[in-house]
Design an enzyme around this catalytic site. Structure first.
Site, PDB file in Angstrom:
ATOM      1  N   GLU A  40     -10.813 -11.899 -36.917  1.00 20.45           N
ATOM      2  CA  GLU A  40     -11.030 -13.326 -36.652  1.00 20.45           C
ATOM      3  C   GLU A  40     -12.125 -13.898 -37.555  1.00 20.45           C
ATOM      4  OE1 GLU A  40      -9.254 -15.367 -35.114  1.00 20.45           O
ATOM      5  OE2 GLU A  40      -7.919 -13.944 -34.153  1.00 20.45           O
ATOM      6  N   TYR A 123     -14.974 -20.093 -30.165  1.00 18.52           N
ATOM      7  CA  TYR A 123     -13.632 -19.696 -30.619  1.00 18.52           C
ATOM      8  C   TYR A 123     -13.498 -18.169 -30.694  1.00 18.52           C
ATOM      9  CZ  TYR A 123     -10.074 -18.240 -33.786  1.00 18.52           C
ATOM     10  OH  TYR A 123      -9.022 -17.554 -34.327  1.00 18.52           O
ATOM     11  N   ASP A 141      -8.946 -23.007 -32.317  1.00 16.85           N
ATOM     12  CA  ASP A 141      -9.204 -23.135 -33.754  1.00 16.85           C
ATOM     13  C   ASP A 141      -8.421 -24.340 -34.281  1.00 16.85           C
ATOM     14  OD1 ASP A 141      -6.582 -22.324 -33.840  1.00 16.85           O
ATOM     15  OD2 ASP A 141      -6.883 -20.773 -35.347  1.00 16.85           O
TER      16      ASP A 141
END
Ligand code: SF4
Length: 347
Positions: A40, A123, A141
């Site tokens: 990520e 996030y 996101d």
């Protein structure tokens, strides 16, 4: 006033679609918290295709938080070389050190504790908690903003922090209860944004949410999400030097400005009317021979560098020197400077 949208209706069709359309991505195999986290962070600002190779190399070299926590800085930066935004990898290591010293190398199964780690915002914490731990925590996101804003034709700018909070609350309320489905729901939203609900020309005819989507119904897809106004980039003229001596090429650490703390080919901003030769003189270099020069541009988030790269040969060096093999194999060099090395092949 926007009419309320019923988010409860999206998990079922979206999960069905995701089951048959999801891509095979390396970080989706064995989604441990560490692998989800690294992927990520890499995926922020970087395309999926570009990340695949970086991810494989990073996980091979640094397979867990223990290895990451003790990795030498130069090796760490080399593993990240070309991805840019180097504060991301510095924060990865800071957080790994906290995970080792405070949590014995495990990730906390708690959203608030995850958010407290360096470099982990709402996030990333939501992605780790839902994908790796199966908790009902959304990860909002750019993809998720786009899908949600179009579904309900939400006119709020995505830079407004209240919008993130609103969307996280809305999505939290409709998350599936079981672990596997939580993980799939988070990823299905990413996947829909990446594969069908693209910024331009969304493929609404294939979309599992087309019957619910207000933007599709009204033909307003291009109006959503509402983005913040783009600021003009500051332009800077920069001279970058490939200083070749019998001992090798000069490399030094940047002490200020953008990319501070990173290695660089010696460089400096060019003031109005200033020439690259004058900069070399300032570094005590008077006897040198220019071999070649080229111009290129490098774009950062807020700045554009118009670069003049100058390759010179000299007998002695004003900075530390390294062989070309060392530079290629073990010295990390941001792309803005690495491009300058291309001049060696062009002459
Ligand atoms: S119908 Fe079109 S605009 Fe609406 S969510 Fe699906 S792809 Fe996006």
């Amino acid at each position: 006033m926007m009419k309320e949208f019923d988010f409860k209706r999206i998990p079922a069709p979206l999960l069905l679609w995701y089951n048959t359309h999801k891509r095979d991505l390396p970080w989706r195999e064995n989604p441990t918290p560490y692998r989800v986290w690294v992927s990520e962070i890499m995926l922020q600002q970087t395309r999926v295709e570009a990340v695949k190779e970086y991810f494989a190399r990073f996980i091979t070299e640094l397979p867990d938080v223990f290895a990451l926590a003790v990795c030498e800085e130069e090796k760490l930066l080399k593993l990240w070389e070309g991805l840019g935004y180097y504060s991301r990898v510095r924060n990865l290591q800071k957080a790994a050190k906290v995970l080792v010293s405070v949590y014995g190398g495990e990730f906390p199964r708690d959203l608030a504790a995850l958010k407290d780690l360096p470099g982990i915002g709402s996030y990333t914490a939501g992605a780790i908690a839902s994908i790796a731990f199966g908790l009902p925590t959304p990860a909002v996101d750019g993809n998720v903003f786009r899908v949600a804003a179009r579904l309900e034709e939400n006119p709020t700018c995505i830079a407004d922090p209240k919008y993130r909070q609103y969307l996280e609350e809305r999505l939290s309320a409709v998350y599936p209860k079981s672990g596997e489905a939580c993980s799939a729901f988070t990823q299905s939203l990413f996947e829909l944004g990446a594969l069908l609900c693209k910024p331009q020309n969304p493929d609404c005819a294939q979309c599992p949410l087309q019957d619910l989507c207000r933007a599709r119904r009204n033909g307003t897809q291009a109006l959503f999400p509402v983005m913040p106004e783009k600021k003009a980039k500051r332009q800077e003229r920069v001279a970058v030097f490939l200083i070749e001596t019998p001992e090798g090429f000069c490399i030094r650490r940047r002490e200020e400005g953008v990319l501070r703390g990173m290695n660089e080919l010696p460089s400096a901003l060019l003031q109005d009317g200033e020439t690259p030769e004058e900069l070399l003189n300032e570094w005590g270099m008077y006897a040198f021979k220019e071999v070649a020069r080229k111009k290129y541009a490098h774009i950062f988030t807020h700045i554009r560098w118009d670069i003049t790269c100058v390759w010179v040969r000299a007998e002695s060096a004003p900075f530390d020197t390294y062989s070309l093999e060392e530079i290629e194999d073990s010295i990390s060099l941001p792309t803005a400077f690495k491009q300058c090395l291309g001049i060696l092949k062009e002459v």
